[in-house]
Write an enzyme that holds these catalytic residues in place. Structure first.
Site, PDB file in Angstrom:
ATOM      1  N   LYS A   1       5.072   0.410   7.899  1.00  0.00           N
ATOM      2  CA  LYS A   1       4.886   1.678   7.200  1.00  0.00           C
ATOM      3  C   LYS A   1       6.179   2.469   7.310  1.00  0.00           C
ATOM      4  O   LYS A   1       6.674   2.718   8.400  1.00  0.00           O
ATOM      5  CB  LYS A   1       3.737   2.438   7.842  1.00  0.00           C
ATOM      6  CG  LYS A   1       3.395   3.707   7.124  1.00  0.00           C
ATOM      7  CD  LYS A   1       1.971   4.118   7.406  1.00  0.00           C
ATOM      8  CE  LYS A   1       1.430   4.963   6.279  1.00  0.00           C
ATOM      9  NZ  LYS A   1       0.007   4.859   6.116  1.00  0.00           N
TER      10      LYS A   1
ATOM     11  N   GLY B   1       3.657   7.630   3.376  1.00  0.00           N
ATOM     12  CA  GLY B   1       4.724   6.733   2.963  1.00  0.00           C
ATOM     13  C   GLY B   1       4.171   5.400   2.505  1.00  0.00           C
ATOM     14  O   GLY B   1       2.958   5.189   2.475  1.00  0.00           O
TER      15      GLY B   1
ATOM     16  N   VAL C   1       3.739   1.161   2.495  1.00  0.00           N
ATOM     17  CA  VAL C   1       3.544   0.098   3.477  1.00  0.00           C
ATOM     18  C   VAL C   1       4.038  -1.217   2.888  1.00  0.00           C
ATOM     19  O   VAL C   1       3.746  -1.539   1.733  1.00  0.00           O
ATOM     20  CB  VAL C   1       2.046  -0.042   3.844  1.00  0.00           C
ATOM     21  CG1 VAL C   1       1.872  -1.064   4.948  1.00  0.00           C
ATOM     22  CG2 VAL C   1       1.477   1.288   4.259  1.00  0.00           C
TER      23      VAL C   1
ATOM     24  N   GLY D   1       0.836  -1.188   0.000  1.00  0.00           N
ATOM     25  CA  GLY D   1       0.000   0.000   0.000  1.00  0.00           C
ATOM     26  C   GLY D   1       0.867   1.232   0.000  1.00  0.00           C
ATOM     27  O   GLY D   1       2.079   1.162   0.231  1.00  0.00           O
ATOM     28  N   ARG D   2       0.247   2.360  -0.279  1.00  0.00           N
ATOM     29  CA  ARG D   2       1.009   3.608  -0.295  1.00  0.00           C
ATOM     30  C   ARG D   2       0.071   4.744   0.027  1.00  0.00           C
ATOM     31  O   ARG D   2      -1.030   4.806  -0.513  1.00  0.00           O
ATOM     32  CB  ARG D   2       1.630   3.807  -1.681  1.00  0.00           C
ATOM     33  CG  ARG D   2       2.569   4.968  -1.779  1.00  0.00           C
ATOM     34  CD  ARG D   2       3.279   4.961  -3.110  1.00  0.00           C
ATOM     35  NE  ARG D   2       4.458   4.098  -3.119  1.00  0.00           N
ATOM     36  CZ  ARG D   2       5.664   4.515  -2.710  1.00  0.00           C
ATOM     37  NH1 ARG D   2       5.835   5.720  -2.240  1.00  0.00           N
ATOM     38  NH2 ARG D   2       6.688   3.686  -2.763  1.00  0.00           N
ATOM     39  N   GLY D   3       0.458   5.582   0.946  1.00  0.00           N
ATOM     40  CA  GLY D   3      -0.378   6.717   1.305  1.00  0.00           C
ATOM     41  C   GLY D   3       0.434   7.985   1.344  1.00  0.00           C
ATOM     42  O   GLY D   3       1.609   7.986   0.942  1.00  0.00           O
TER      43      GLY D   3
ATOM     44  N   ASP E   1      -9.279  11.432   7.620  1.00  0.00           N
ATOM     45  CA  ASP E   1      -9.048  10.800   6.330  1.00  0.00           C
ATOM     46  C   ASP E   1      -9.754   9.444   6.307  1.00  0.00           C
ATOM     47  O   ASP E   1      -9.155   8.428   5.993  1.00  0.00           O
ATOM     48  CB  ASP E   1      -7.542  10.669   6.087  1.00  0.00           C
ATOM     49  CG  ASP E   1      -7.230  10.500   4.599  1.00  0.00           C
ATOM     50  OD1 ASP E   1      -8.148  10.692   3.767  1.00  0.00           O
ATOM     51  OD2 ASP E   1      -6.076  10.169   4.279  1.00  0.00           O
TER      52      ASP E   1
END
Ligand SMILES: *[C@@H]1O[C@H](CO)[C@@H](O)[C@H](O)[C@H]1NC(C)=O
Ligand SMILES: *[C@@H]1O[C@H](CO)[C@@H](O)[C@H](O)[C@H]1NC(C)=O
Ligand SMILES: *[C@@H]1O[C@H](CO)[C@@H](O)[C@H](O)[C@H]1NC(C)=O
Ligand SMILES: *[C@@H]1O[C@H](CO)[C@@H](O)[C@H](O)[C@H]1NC(C)=O
Ligand SMILES: *[C@@H]1O[C@H](CO)[C@@H](O)[C@H](O)[C@H]1NC(C)=O
Ligand SMILES: *[C@@H]1O[C@H](CO)[C@@H](O)[C@H](O)[C@H]1NC(C)=O
Ligand SMILES: *[C@@H]1O[C@H](CO)[C@@H](O)[C@H](O)[C@H]1NC(C)=O
Length: 797
Positions: free
Chosen positions: A541, A525, A527, A520-522, A633
């Site tokens: 993360k 940063g 994951v 994943g990416r947010g 969020d």
């Protein structure tokens, strides 16, 4: 005397080498471990030199010349050490002031174990001042280095504790190397005591459940400076002030963080030739974290003497050191039928709850703990004011102590088969933890500064315009507002957990095989999936680089780490290694809600549970836990599903960790990616409250039930047109107001129509529509949402 210079008291006029500056060591000179020579301050109070700390082990230290330590009349009272964690050999070790102005300590004539890293072309001398400050100064009087800037476990009068310094306790009475306790300024400008153990860490002073002003402190003064004078007046920029019990002129004073985790001000009593305590931070030593290790109890005997004991069914891990705590003698079966509970009355274990269950009956609480394999015990507390009882199931048993002041009870889970032998042969008392616990003060001299007029403000509520400002809002959006937890009981019991493990970067790199499997990416940063050395699967993360010191990072992480609920993702640890900042979370087998919605893996039952669980998690963040946290969020990407499709909200608290770094494009993409879920307040510059999360939650629920939303390609079958997510709310409202009897059927995902409970569905959609009201005051709170969903559930049965 070519290399070693002996310095006598300055008033020793008969000094044979009066041509030298008597109390100083000059460039090119050195002190050797073999010679018994030391630097002595002009007033004779302090000495600096090699001090024996063990078998053939020496530290370069400063001590009171003639005053014994309070534990051993043959030992001196050490106030500073250069190389506490790396003692040097008793042969050929030297402290040398090099020609280039660098002061170095060499071990066995070979290795440099310590250096001031100073450089000067001019003439430099090392002085030991009357204050106990060892100073490296050049002829112009410029100070290149001073020991007062690098305290170990002791502060002397007029020595400043600042944002850049901290006190670290010794390991034990006789071992001067770095121990587990720290005194430092946290990120909220408060002076705190921290237990920084090998596996877990938590702050314990001031009481962690108090907000700053309840503890008589202020978090608004950012100067972060503390000092005390020789009269015994201590003051810190967070408003902690106290006067010692013997305020006035006293020959010598020192403030020392003991190896037992208590901070004490000592004064020298010349008559009795001993150090006496004239102030101490903690009056009840069992409340100091880490004292007895895991699975043990700290008891008071004979007043405030501390003793440790293992819980029934547990045995001491290491016979010589309570720090290791106790380990179970049994394997706890997961079978409900094989466990039984033992009552331990007036016992508290601080933190590590996996949830907070208000108004639970004893049977409900027992069952909850029986059903959870990782539940080791639960605390059950009756509250007179509400007439109800609360249930706190525990996954770890740390910081345990017995105190008659504590009104709750612990019920310890034990295997039925061995119950009798454990309970009858429980070891009541073990070793004495500390003989410093006997210190008892008649009065507490902390000035109580609780100010009723100090009220917290919604500092973030100021309205400013523009998208850029919006960005800053989102970044600063983790609005952690500390307040007294409504769920916390009178005794100050804290619901949330506080500890987790610190990992090294190398460990995490290994766990993720060099950060290969990105899951994943947010905005904060990427994951990665990883497997720890103990085989636990984790999500790691990796935060974007931020300019943040480890102390500040730790202080903030510990806030997030304290938040613990079965519908919130659990943080297991962190890493702050050089520039690297990583967070270690439990791994969620089924990934994000967004992914599952796309793949169509969720049936109606699961969706309802997810809506319910997510609401519980958010309600806990908003209202039940000690820190009041807005998520800001909420979206399907941030709702993760475990192996049973139970939801856990992720990513709360992270924006705060990033707000010191640069705010690059990632923030913009975050806003774009999340716009579909953003409440109108963001766009119209209205005050931001917890209702922004309620709005986003409503959108998520609508998206789930309609099958239309920002994360899926939207196509309305009936109208044959694409529906943009902004229009999702309008569309559902129009359908509802269209006076069609079965409007619900019109809006829900056609694949679900045949299989779902229309009554429940209607409740869900009505609730979601309330959540997405334009007017924030018309929206319910998250706990009202939980009520609505639970209430319906009960009706239904
Ligand atoms: C002091 O404690 C440290 C850390 O536990 C240990 O490595 C060291 O050997 C001890 N020193 C002595 C002299 O016992
Ligand atoms: C103690 O120190 C603080 C700050 O340095 C000062 O404001 C205060 O007046 C002092 N109190 C006494 C009694 O000296
Ligand atoms: C903050 O603390 C410092 C040191 O105690 C003090 O000198 C200063 O006046 C304080 N500032 C404010 C705004 O109170
Ligand atoms: C408590 O103190 C008494 C006398 O002061 C002593 O005899 C007794 O051994 C102490 N108990 C413990 C458990 O240390
Ligand atoms: C117990 O701890 C001591 C010192 O920390 C260590 O030397 C010893 O090996 C440990 N014993 C066991 C059985 O782990
Ligand atoms: C536990 O006991 C109940 C009733 O005695 C029984 O129905 C159930 O099968 C048992 N469960 C297990 C896992 O043994
Ligand atoms: C606790 O639950 C009972 C029954 O479930 C209810 O009657 C009571 O009002 C509840 N009390 C509180 C404080 O919520």
């Amino acid at each position: 005397m070519a290399t070693t210079i002996l310095f006598l008291l300055s008033f020793a006029l008969f000094a044979p080498f009066s041509s030298l500056t008597p109390e100083a060591m000059s460039k090119g000179a050195s002190l050797s471990v073999e010679d018994p020579e030391v630097l002595i301050s002009p007033n004779g109070v302090f000495s600096a030199g090699f001090y024996s700390v063990g078998d053939n082990a020496f530290c370069f230290a400063i001590w009171f010349s003639k005053l014994p330590s309070h534990v051993d009349s043959h030992a001196n009272t050490i106030v500073w050490t250069a190389n506490r964690d790396q003692p040097v050999n008793g042969k050929s070790s030297k402290l040398s002031l090099l020609k280039n102005g660098n002061l170095i300590l060499t071990d066995a004539g070979k290795f440099t174990v310590w250096a001031t890293d100073t450089f000067s072309l001019s003439f430099v001398q090392l002085f030991l001042f009357n204050t106990g400050n060892l100073v490296l100064r050049n002829t112009e009087g410029v100070i290149l280095w001073e020991s007062f800037d690098f305290p170990t476990d002791t502060l002397l009068p007029h020595q400043l504790l600042t944002r850049n310094t901290k006190l670290v306790s010794s390991r034990s009475q006789t071992n001067y190397s770095s121990g587990f306790y720290e005194l430092f300024y946290d990120n909220d400008n408060l002076l705190r005591l921290l237990f920084n153990g090998p596996d877990v860490s938590s702050t314990y002073w001031p009481d962690p459940w108090l907000v700053s002003w309840e503890a008589g402190r202020t978090s608004y003064n950012n100067s972060r400076i503390a000092v005390f004078n020789s009269m015994g007046n201590f003051s810190s920029s967070d408003d902690l002030t106290f006067k010692s019990a013997d305020y006035g002129a006293v020959l010598h004073r020192r403030l020392t963080l003991g190896y037992d985790g208590n901070l004490r001000l000592y004064s020298w009593e010349e008559g009795k030739r001993t150090w006496v305590v004239s102030w101490q931070a903690i009056q009840k030593p069992c409340t100091i974290h880490g004292a007895c290790g895991a699975n043990s109890l700290c008891n008071y005997v004979n007043g405030s003497n501390r003793k440790c004991s293992c819980l029934p069914g547990y045995k001491m891990k290491n016979r010589t050191d309570w720090g290791y705590g106790c380990e179970p003698e049994f394997d706890l079966s997961c079978n409900k039928n094989e466990s039984i509970f033992q009552l331990l009355s007036t016992v508290e274990f601080y933190g590590y709850d996996f949830g907070f269950f208000p108004n639970y009956t004893f049977d409900q609480c027992t069952n909850l703990c029986l059903e959870a394999c990782n539940c080791r015990a639960f605390q059950y507390t009756y509250h007179e004011d509400t007439g109800s009882s609360n249930c706190y199931p525990k996954t770890l048993l740390l910081n345990g102590y017995r105190s008659s002041d504590f009104k709750g009870d612990i019920y310890l889970k034990l295997p039925k088969s061995k119950y009798n032998s454990y309970v009858n042969h429980a070891e009541e008392f073990g070793l004495v933890c500390s003989n410093e616990g006997t210190i008892k003060l008649a009065r507490i001299y902390v000035k109580n500064r609780v100010n009723g007029t100090v009220k917290f403000m919604l500092w973030f509520a100021c309205g400013v315009g523009g998208l850029e400002v919006l960005c800053i809002f989102v970044v600063g959006c983790l609005l952690i507002r500390t307040r007294k937890c409504s769920g916390a009981d009178k005794q100050g019991y804290i619901i949330a957990a506080t500890g987790f493990k610190k990992f090294t970067y190398a460990e995490l790199k290994r766990a993720t095989k060099g950060f290969t499997e990105e899951i994943g990416r947010g905005a904060c940063g990427a994951v990665y999936k990883g497997v720890l050395s103990d085989k636990r699967v984790v999500a790691i993360k990796r935060l974007n680089e931020a300019n943040q010191g480890e102390g500040e990072f730790l202080a903030e992480i510990s806030i997030i780490g304290r938040i613990n609920h079965m519908n919130l993702i659990e943080m297991w640890g962190y890493c702050a290694d050089g520039k690297h900042r990583l967070l270690v979370y439990e791994y969620m087998e089924h990934g994000s809600l967004a992914k599952n919605l796309l793949a169509g893996t969720l049936d109606w039952e699961k969706m309802f549970e997810i809506a319910q669980g997510t609401a519980k998690g958010l309600a806990y963040l908003h209202e039940d836990c000690l820190e009041w946290v807005l998520h800001c969020d909420v979206k399907p990407q941030n709702i993760l599903l475990d192996s049973n499709y139970h939801p856990k909200v992720a990513d709360f608290g992270l924006s705060k960790l990033q707000n010191r770094g640069v705010l690059p494009n990632s923030i913009f993409s975050k806003i774009r990616g999340t716009r579909g879920y953003m409440a109108p307040e963001w766009i119209f510059n209205l005050p931001i409250t917890s209702k922004v999360d309620v709005y986003s939650y409503g959108i998520v629920v609508l998206e789930m039930v309609t099958g239309k939303g920002p994360t899926r390609s939207v196509h309305d079958i009936n109208e044959g047109v694409e529906i943009e997510h902004e229009r999702l709310v309008t569309w559902v409202r129009e359908k509802k107001n269209g006076e069609v009897a079965n409007w619900i059927e019109d809006i829900i995902d056609p694949t679900m129509v045949a299989r779902c409970d229309m009554g429940k569905m209607e409740i869900l959609v009505e609730m979601a529509l309330q959540c997405v009201e334009e007017d924030k005051d018309a929206r319910p709170t998250m706990s009202q949402v939980v009520e609505m969903l639970l209430h319906h559930e009960n009706d239904h049965h």
